[in-house]
Design a protein around this motif. Sequence first.
Motif, PDB file in Angstrom:
ATOM      1  N   ASP A 114      63.310  16.312  36.213  1.00  0.00           N
ATOM      2  CA  ASP A 114      62.735  15.675  37.388  1.00  0.00           C
ATOM      3  C   ASP A 114      61.924  16.699  38.172  1.00  0.00           C
ATOM      4  N   GLY A 115      60.851  16.245  38.804  1.00  0.00           N
ATOM      5  CA  GLY A 115      60.126  17.156  39.680  1.00  0.00           C
ATOM      6  C   GLY A 115      58.652  16.844  39.808  1.00  0.00           C
ATOM      7  N   LEU A 116      57.987  17.684  40.597  1.00  0.00           N
ATOM      8  CA  LEU A 116      56.544  17.573  40.796  1.00  0.00           C
ATOM      9  C   LEU A 116      55.820  18.303  39.673  1.00  0.00           C
ATOM     10  N   TYR A 117      54.867  17.626  39.055  1.00  0.00           N
ATOM     11  CA  TYR A 117      54.098  18.196  37.962  1.00  0.00           C
ATOM     12  C   TYR A 117      52.619  18.251  38.346  1.00  0.00           C
ATOM     13  N   LEU A 118      52.038  19.425  38.125  1.00  0.00           N
ATOM     14  CA  LEU A 118      50.595  19.550  38.250  1.00  0.00           C
ATOM     15  C   LEU A 118      49.954  18.943  37.004  1.00  0.00           C
ATOM     16  N   VAL A 119      49.056  18.005  37.197  1.00  0.00           N
ATOM     17  CA  VAL A 119      48.410  17.296  36.090  1.00  0.00           C
ATOM     18  C   VAL A 119      46.917  17.602  36.114  1.00  0.00           C
ATOM     19  N   SER A 120      46.410  18.065  34.997  1.00  0.00           N
ATOM     20  CA  SER A 120      44.981  18.356  34.870  1.00  0.00           C
ATOM     21  C   SER A 120      44.457  17.669  33.618  1.00  0.00           C
ATOM     22  N   LEU A 121      43.360  16.937  33.778  1.00  0.00           N
ATOM     23  CA  LEU A 121      42.781  16.195  32.657  1.00  0.00           C
ATOM     24  C   LEU A 121      41.268  16.208  32.791  1.00  0.00           C
ATOM     25  N   LYS A 122      40.584  16.667  31.753  1.00  0.00           N
ATOM     26  CA  LYS A 122      39.127  16.603  31.774  1.00  0.00           C
ATOM     27  C   LYS A 122      38.610  16.469  30.344  1.00  0.00           C
ATOM     28  N   GLY A 123      37.430  15.912  30.215  1.00  0.00           N
ATOM     29  CA  GLY A 123      36.824  15.725  28.906  1.00  0.00           C
ATOM     30  C   GLY A 123      35.638  14.778  28.995  1.00  0.00           C
ATOM     31  N   PHE A 124      35.212  14.256  27.841  1.00  0.00           N
ATOM     32  CA  PHE A 124      34.058  13.368  27.781  1.00  0.00           C
ATOM     33  C   PHE A 124      34.348  12.218  26.824  1.00  0.00           C
ATOM     34  N   ILE A 125      33.830  11.040  27.169  1.00  0.00           N
ATOM     35  CA  ILE A 125      33.922   9.860  26.311  1.00  0.00           C
ATOM     36  C   ILE A 125      32.555   9.638  25.666  1.00  0.00           C
ATOM     37  N   LEU A 126      32.520   9.557  24.337  1.00  0.00           N
ATOM     38  CA  LEU A 126      31.270   9.292  23.619  1.00  0.00           C
ATOM     39  C   LEU A 126      31.197   7.806  23.301  1.00  0.00           C
ATOM     40  N   PHE A 127      30.112   7.154  23.694  1.00  0.00           N
ATOM     41  CA  PHE A 127      30.021   5.702  23.658  1.00  0.00           C
ATOM     42  C   PHE A 127      29.396   5.145  22.386  1.00  0.00           C
ATOM     43  N   SER A 128      29.073   5.973  21.431  1.00  0.00           N
ATOM     44  CA  SER A 128      28.377   5.488  20.232  1.00  0.00           C
ATOM     45  C   SER A 128      29.234   4.538  19.414  1.00  0.00           C
ATOM     46  N   ASP A 129      30.569   4.634  19.525  1.00  0.00           N
ATOM     47  CA  ASP A 129      31.460   3.790  18.728  1.00  0.00           C
ATOM     48  C   ASP A 129      31.897   2.518  19.446  1.00  0.00           C
TER      49      ASP A 129
END
Length: 204
Positions: A114-129
């Motif tokens: 249990d606890g506080l979590y630092l969350v980091s998320l980054k990236g790119f979505i490619l739309f060709s599909d």
Amino acid sequence: MEGQTDVEPRNQNQMDHERKPAEDDWKSWQRGQVRNTLHLVSATAQWILLLACLIYLGIDSLQPSTPWSHFHLDKVPWTHIRYTGKSIKGAAMNFTAEVGSMQIRNGSITISCDGLYLVSLKGFILFSDLEEEDLLKLTLQKTDKTTSRALWEQTVQESDNAVNLITVLYLFKYDNITLWTNSNATIADLSFSLVLQNPSNCSL
């Protein structure tokens, strides 16, 4: 005199007609500059917070007089994932940990304390599909013993396909964290991190 009067409005209309595309181009350029600036500020803040968190973990792990004396860094619940590949509608992304002590099974990150979590998320979505090349919803989901719910969602557009998230979430032991998309897509350069912020309360 009347002919001259007629020419002046026509000249004015022509000037207004020529000025409008230039103004539209200027506004479009300004919007692009603002969007680039926001992406840069967001990415900079994300890396600063991540660096501060890692420094905090490293310094505290070296202080024998603190509750951290019973912990080794490799026992602190954390994970860092890098991913480039396909996402499938209706299925969690198939993550594997690059580094860290948290378990990942079938794309699901298992919370061990249990606890506080630092969350980091980054990236790119490619739309060709994508079948409909206009938008896609990305969802960070939590599943416990009885329920599932979205912790965070972002609608990603083809014109602005970057994903940037940095936040703190309270998570519980045995929660499972997954990342989903509502359509098939290609994910590029995704970086995903979870780090417990109060490991002194955790008994592994």
